[in-house]
Write an enzyme that holds these catalytic residues in place. Structure first.
Site, PDB file in Angstrom:
ATOM      1  N   HIS A 121       0.849  -1.223  -0.070  1.00  0.00           N
ATOM      2  CA  HIS A 121      -0.044  -0.101   0.128  1.00  0.00           C
ATOM      3  C   HIS A 121       0.834   1.052   0.102  1.00  0.00           C
ATOM      4  O   HIS A 121       2.137   1.366   0.512  1.00  0.00           O
ATOM      5  CB  HIS A 121      -0.822  -0.121   1.373  1.00  0.00           C
ATOM      6  CG  HIS A 121      -1.996   0.972   1.336  1.00  0.00           C
ATOM      7  ND1 HIS A 121      -1.552   2.294   1.734  1.00  0.00           N
ATOM      8  CD2 HIS A 121      -3.077   0.959   1.186  1.00  0.00           C
ATOM      9  CE1 HIS A 121      -2.735   3.008   1.938  1.00  0.00           C
ATOM     10  NE2 HIS A 121      -3.693   2.249   1.412  1.00  0.00           N
ATOM     11  N   ASP A 198       3.448  -4.317   8.315  1.00  0.00           N
ATOM     12  CA  ASP A 198       2.155  -3.536   7.994  1.00  0.00           C
ATOM     13  C   ASP A 198       1.005  -4.525   8.208  1.00  0.00           C
ATOM     14  O   ASP A 198       0.845  -5.395   7.248  1.00  0.00           O
ATOM     15  CB  ASP A 198       2.128  -2.802   6.747  1.00  0.00           C
ATOM     16  CG  ASP A 198       0.754  -2.092   6.394  1.00  0.00           C
ATOM     17  OD1 ASP A 198      -0.304  -2.481   7.066  1.00  0.00           O
ATOM     18  OD2 ASP A 198       0.830  -1.378   5.497  1.00  0.00           O
ATOM     19  N   GLN A 201      -4.137  -4.982   6.979  1.00  0.00           N
ATOM     20  CA  GLN A 201      -5.017  -6.221   6.676  1.00  0.00           C
ATOM     21  C   GLN A 201      -4.989  -7.309   7.025  1.00  0.00           C
ATOM     22  O   GLN A 201      -5.615  -8.475   6.745  1.00  0.00           O
ATOM     23  CB  GLN A 201      -5.091  -6.286   5.002  1.00  0.00           C
ATOM     24  CG  GLN A 201      -5.208  -4.909   4.273  1.00  0.00           C
ATOM     25  CD  GLN A 201      -6.553  -4.364   4.249  1.00  0.00           C
ATOM     26  OE1 GLN A 201      -7.429  -5.133   4.741  1.00  0.00           O
ATOM     27  NE2 GLN A 201      -6.880  -3.236   3.986  1.00  0.00           N
ATOM     28  N   LYS A 224     -10.136  -0.475  10.723  1.00  0.00           N
ATOM     29  CA  LYS A 224     -10.193  -1.968  10.011  1.00  0.00           C
ATOM     30  C   LYS A 224     -10.637  -3.078  10.955  1.00  0.00           C
ATOM     31  O   LYS A 224     -10.739  -4.364  10.692  1.00  0.00           O
ATOM     32  CB  LYS A 224      -9.004  -1.991   9.179  1.00  0.00           C
ATOM     33  CG  LYS A 224      -8.739  -1.057   8.068  1.00  0.00           C
ATOM     34  CD  LYS A 224      -7.485  -1.524   7.131  1.00  0.00           C
ATOM     35  CE  LYS A 224      -6.917  -0.273   6.431  1.00  0.00           C
ATOM     36  NZ  LYS A 224      -7.875   0.188   5.443  1.00  0.00           N
ATOM     37  N   CYS A 364      -4.894   2.270  -3.773  1.00  0.00           N
ATOM     38  CA  CYS A 364      -3.505   2.845  -3.155  1.00  0.00           C
ATOM     39  C   CYS A 364      -2.311   1.815  -3.504  1.00  0.00           C
ATOM     40  O   CYS A 364      -1.523   1.757  -2.437  1.00  0.00           O
ATOM     41  CB  CYS A 364      -3.885   3.157  -1.660  1.00  0.00           C
ATOM     42  SG  CYS A 364      -4.981   4.355  -1.672  1.00  0.00           S
TER      43      CYS A 364
HETATM   44  N1  C6P Z   1      -6.080   0.602   2.956  1.00  0.00           N
HETATM   45  C1  C6P Z   1      -8.080   0.097   1.649  1.00  0.00           C
HETATM   46  O1  C6P Z   1      -9.095   0.161   1.023  1.00  0.00           O
HETATM   47  P1  C6P Z   1      -4.991   4.083   7.159  1.00  0.00           P
HETATM   48  O2  C6P Z   1      -5.609   4.585   5.906  1.00  0.00           O
HETATM   49  O3  C6P Z   1      -4.019   4.950   7.741  1.00  0.00           O
HETATM   50  O4  C6P Z   1      -5.969   3.396   8.211  1.00  0.00           O
HETATM   51  O5  C6P Z   1      -4.280   2.442   6.573  1.00  0.00           O
HETATM   52  C2  C6P Z   1      -3.469   2.585   5.618  1.00  0.00           C
HETATM   53  C3  C6P Z   1      -3.099   1.409   4.884  1.00  0.00           C
HETATM   54  C4  C6P Z   1      -1.974   0.513   5.181  1.00  0.00           C
HETATM   55  N2  C6P Z   1      -1.580  -0.472   4.821  1.00  0.00           N
HETATM   56  C5  C6P Z   1      -2.613  -1.437   4.093  1.00  0.00           C
HETATM   57  C6  C6P Z   1      -2.366  -2.824   3.901  1.00  0.00           C
HETATM   58  C7  C6P Z   1      -3.738  -0.892   3.851  1.00  0.00           C
HETATM   59  O6  C6P Z   1      -4.694  -1.758   3.323  1.00  0.00           O
HETATM   60  C8  C6P Z   1      -4.261   0.436   4.183  1.00  0.00           C
HETATM   61  C9  C6P Z   1      -5.463   1.086   4.053  1.00  0.00           C
HETATM   62  C10 C6P Z   1      -7.772   0.635   2.835  1.00  0.00           C
HETATM   63  O7  C6P Z   1      -7.465  -0.837   1.034  1.00  0.00           O
HETATM   64  C11 C6P Z   1      -7.754   2.282   2.445  1.00  0.00           C
HETATM   65  S1  C6P Z   1      -6.764   2.983   1.188  1.00  0.00           S
END
Ligand code: C6P
Length: 410
Positions: A121, A198, A201, A224, A364
């Site tokens: 991401h 990270d 997910q 999440k 993203c």
């Molecule tokens: N992915 C998706 O729809 P934040 O926005 O800070 O809570 O998380 C960022 C982020 C970082 N790593 C991974 C693997 C992610 O999936 C995400 C967020 C969402 O896939 C929003 S773009």
């Protein structure tokens, strides 16, 4: 054995879109919140709201207690050695920026290598681009194979004595594939590198134990994980955290400030300048209680069954391409797909008319899209509160897409 969890989520009970029941399949973007989390936040505001760590009156002491108890709960939840290793942030993005912008910036030297995967991401990619540029380090990539997997050969060939930092997702937000984290951490440590995981997910779907994994840093977002938005976590081994400079300067993170200098507290407070998100921490605490009450084993069973069912439905349609490994337990319910001849944005608009909420676009993850040779995908992401009926509505709606777009039968 309980089979339906959607009743725990008020929004799912009450929400209708275009006169149709909401079929919420965008859980990788954010999850809905169970009633007990909403109630915990409401109770906090009705009974305990005050600025923590500042007032010497009971209300402020209570807010402090709730905030710090949440930190202890998170530490226990991920198997950290101590709550002192848990920094509250806004979310995964802030956590990863903190590691790259402070730890990375301080330890990296010219010629050092940072290794990430092509499936990251942007939150785990752009911060490393920035630090690589600033320090003259090299940003290198692990490439996924045609099934979206990181192979042992790819890992072994790319972690070298030059590698100082390996930063990877536990689970891809595009393909849902679970990466071989144990293997990556072992190889990285053998090479003397630190590992940043990270878990945005991963942690909503599987138990994470930072000490068993021996991971150096771990980031995730509350929203999440059935908790409110605006609260996230950075876990860092104490040996790393104690050496890191603060990122944000302000109230709540100092020992002493004179006209020209300041000294800072030790521990997580050093990274939590300014008034913190107590409501979010309280909600996260409650979300962890909720999840652990169901148990990851049960969550895994339900989600795996739903995922296999969804994959079978999608794979039976000749005009649907599903990306990434198509079966097996080593994946979550994040399913990226395309429909021949149809733009993903058109697909999601057509599905939305049936009440189905999915995401479409690049998720993203531009470099992964290019690596896969696509501009965009549709992404349905499931979690344990979804049902087979939800998948049936999704599949029924997908069946209509080519007809609506007048693309002819296939
Ligand atoms: N992915 C998706 O729809 P934040 O926005 O800070 O809570 O998380 C960022 C982020 C970082 N790593 C991974 C693997 C992610 O999936 C995400 C967020 C969402 O896939 C929003 S773009």
């Amino acid at each position: 054995m309980r089979t339906n969890y959607s009743d725990d989520f008020p929004l799912l009970k009450n929400s209708w879109e275009n006169g149709k029941r909401l079929v919420y399949l965008d859980n990788a973007a954010t999850t809905q919140k169970p009633a007990q989390v909403i109630e915990a936040v409401r109770k906090y505001y009705e009974h305990y709201n005050a600025n923590p760590h500042r007032g010497a009156y009971p209300l402020s002491e209570k807010a402090t207690e709730l905030y710090e108890t949440a930190r202890e709960r998170v530490a226990g939840f991920i198997g950290a050695g101590s709550p002192e290793e848990i920094v509250f942030t806004k979310g995964t993005t802030e956590s990863l920026n903190l590691v790259a912008g402070i730890y990375g910036m301080d330890i990296l030297q010219e010629g050092d290598e940072i290794l990430i995967s092509i499936a990251e991401h942007h939150s785990n990619l752009i911060p490393w681009q920035a630090v690589a540029k600033a320090k003259g380090a090299r940003l290198r990539y692990l490439y996924t194979d045609e099934n979206g997997k990181l192979t042992q050969e790819e890992i072994a060939a790319n972690i070298t004595s030059q590698t100082r930092i390996v930063a990877v997702a536990q689970v891809s937000n595009v393909l849902g594939i679970v990466n071989p984290i144990g293997e990556i951490i072992k190889k990285a440590h053998e090479a003397g590198a630190v590992v940043v995981l990270d878990a945005a997910q991963g942690i909503p779907h599987m138990q994470v134990d930072v000490q068993a994994l021996d991971v150096d840093f771990l980031a995730f977002s509350g929203h999440k994980l059935y908790a409110p938005m605006g609260i996230g976590v950075l876990y860092a081994k104490k040996e790393h955290l104690s050496k890191m400079r603060p990122l944000l300067f302000g109230g709540g993170m100092v020992d002493d400030v004179s006209e020209q200098t300041a000294t800072f507290t030790d521990g997580p407070a050093k990274f939590e300048g300014g008034t913190q998100n107590v409501e979010g921490a309280v909600g996260l605490h409650s979300a962890i209680d909720y999840l652990e009450n169901i148990g990851y084993e049960r969550i895994g069973e339900v989600e795996n069954e739903l995922t296999q069912y969804a994959l079978a439905r999608l794979n039976s349609m000749p005009y649907v391409t599903v990306y990434g490994r198509e079966s097996g337990h080593n994946r979550t319910g994040v399913i990226s797909f395309n429909i021949d001849g149809a733009h993903p944005h058109d697909v999601s608009t057509i599905l939305s008319a049936d009440g189905v909420a999915i995401r479409s676009g690049h998720h993203c993850a531009h470099p992964l899209m290019r690596h896969m040779g696509v501009n965009a995908t549709c992404r349905a992401s499931l979690c344990f509160y979804n049902t087979k009926e939800d998948i049936d509505v999704l599949a029924g709606s997908i069946c209509k897409v080519r007809e609506v777009l007048k693309l002819g039968a296939k």
